[in-house]
Design a protein around this motif. Structure first.
Motif: not given
Ligand code: SAM
Length: 284
Positions: A34, A54-55, A88, A114, A160, A165, A191
């Motif tokens: 990403q 936004t994260m 992450g 990340v 996300t 993915f 979430q």
């Molecule tokens: N708090 C945030 C939000 O809801 O906007 C989420 C933040 S966190 C950085 C989300 C993380 O999930 C990303 O870093 C992404 O790479 C990871 N992610 C997404 N799909 C995933 C998967 N299948 N396995 C592991 N990590 C995953």
């Protein structure tokens, strides 16, 4: 989208947008998975974006991270082993690491970039990633969970949106795998998006959760940087309701909450009292 010194996050269906004035673009890269950007803004401080969404921001990261960790911890009876899928940025790990009874925290994040970018720009979130109880695995959580049985006391899905993915992390197949990976009294938190914009069909997410767990509840906490601000979270469990705080944990939680910015036991007790609108949206 960056335009005239502003960043606008467009919602999935591109019918809604939120904007922040940008002081500086601190970082930009395309990882294997990403686009990762870090912006410096006046309104929310540093802001982490993944594929333009936004994260995490300095202003309100504590809300999301505290509720994701302390709600299930306060309800759990035994809590020694925790799994976080996604996450992450390290914020949920930081909150769990505050509990001494936890012996192991596994973080399964698909995109190790990340984690690295968060370490550089959000050190307050990643502060517990070096804790000796934490294991970091750069893997897809959807595949990782399949071989796990009766292993974790709490599993957090800090993902996300349900795209690419991350889409598998919202399916009933995945929730059943999470159920099987949990111990007898296990709890899953996730979430579950904004019910006003409802771009991801929240009812279907909750229907999937209910197909795997006997107890499924929802609550909200405001996330000022997420589209529409009014954010929902899911609490699913094998044995306990989200309001069933473990009496043996009350003293520990009272001690910890003095240093927390959002969570306290009073807020926890009230969080699950949800409106008619919210109930209808999740299919109750
Ligand atoms: N708090 C945030 C939000 O809801 O906007 C989420 C933040 S966190 C950085 C989300 C993380 O999930 C990303 O870093 C992404 O790479 C990871 N992610 C997404 N799909 C995933 C998967 N299948 N396995 C592991 N990590 C995953």
């Amino acid at each position: 989208m960056l335009k005239d010194g502003w960043f606008y996050e467009r919602s999935f269906h591109e019918t809604f947008s939120m904007g922040w004035k940008v002081k500086k673009v601190l970082h930009s890269e395309q990882s294997k998975y990403q686009k990762i950007d870090v912006l410096e803004t006046d309104a929310v401080g540093k802001l982490l974006l993944l594929d333009g969404k936004t994260m995490v921001s300095n202003l309100d990261e504590f809300v999301y991270h505290e509720v994701m960790a302390h709600i299930p911890y306060a309800v759990s009876r035994k809590c020694e082993k925790v799994l976080i899928i996604g996450g992450g940025d390290g914020g949920v790990v930081r909150e769990f690491a505050k509990h001494e009874s936890i012996k192991q925290i596994d973080l399964v994040e698909i995109d190790e970039r990340v984690i690295e970018v968060s370490k550089e720009f959000f050190p307050e979130c990643t502060s517990a990633l070096n804790d000796k109880r934490v294991n970091i695995l750069a893997q897809d959580g959807f595949a990782f969970i399949k071989s796990k049985k009766n292993e974790y006391d709490i599993i957090i899905i800090d993902s996300t949106d349900p795209e690419d993915f991350a889409s598998g992390l919202f399916t009933s197949e995945f929730y059943t795998d999470v159920y099987n990976a949990l111990t007898d009294e296990g709890i899953m938190m996730n979430q579950t998006e904004n019910p006003f914009l409802d771009e991801w069909d929240i009812k279907s997410i909750y229907t999937n959760m209910r197909s795997s767990f006997p107890f499924v509840q929802s609550f909200t906490a405001p996330m000022s940087i997420y589209p529409g601000v009014f954010w929902t979270f899911g609490f699913s469990s094998k044995k306990y309701m989200g309001t069933n705080i473990n009496p043996e944990k009350r003293y520990e939680m009272q001690k910890i909450e003095r240093d927390l910015k959002w969570y306290n036991l009073d807020w926890h007790r009230g969080a699950f009292l949800i409106s008619n609108f919210h109930k209808k949206k999740i299919g109750l």
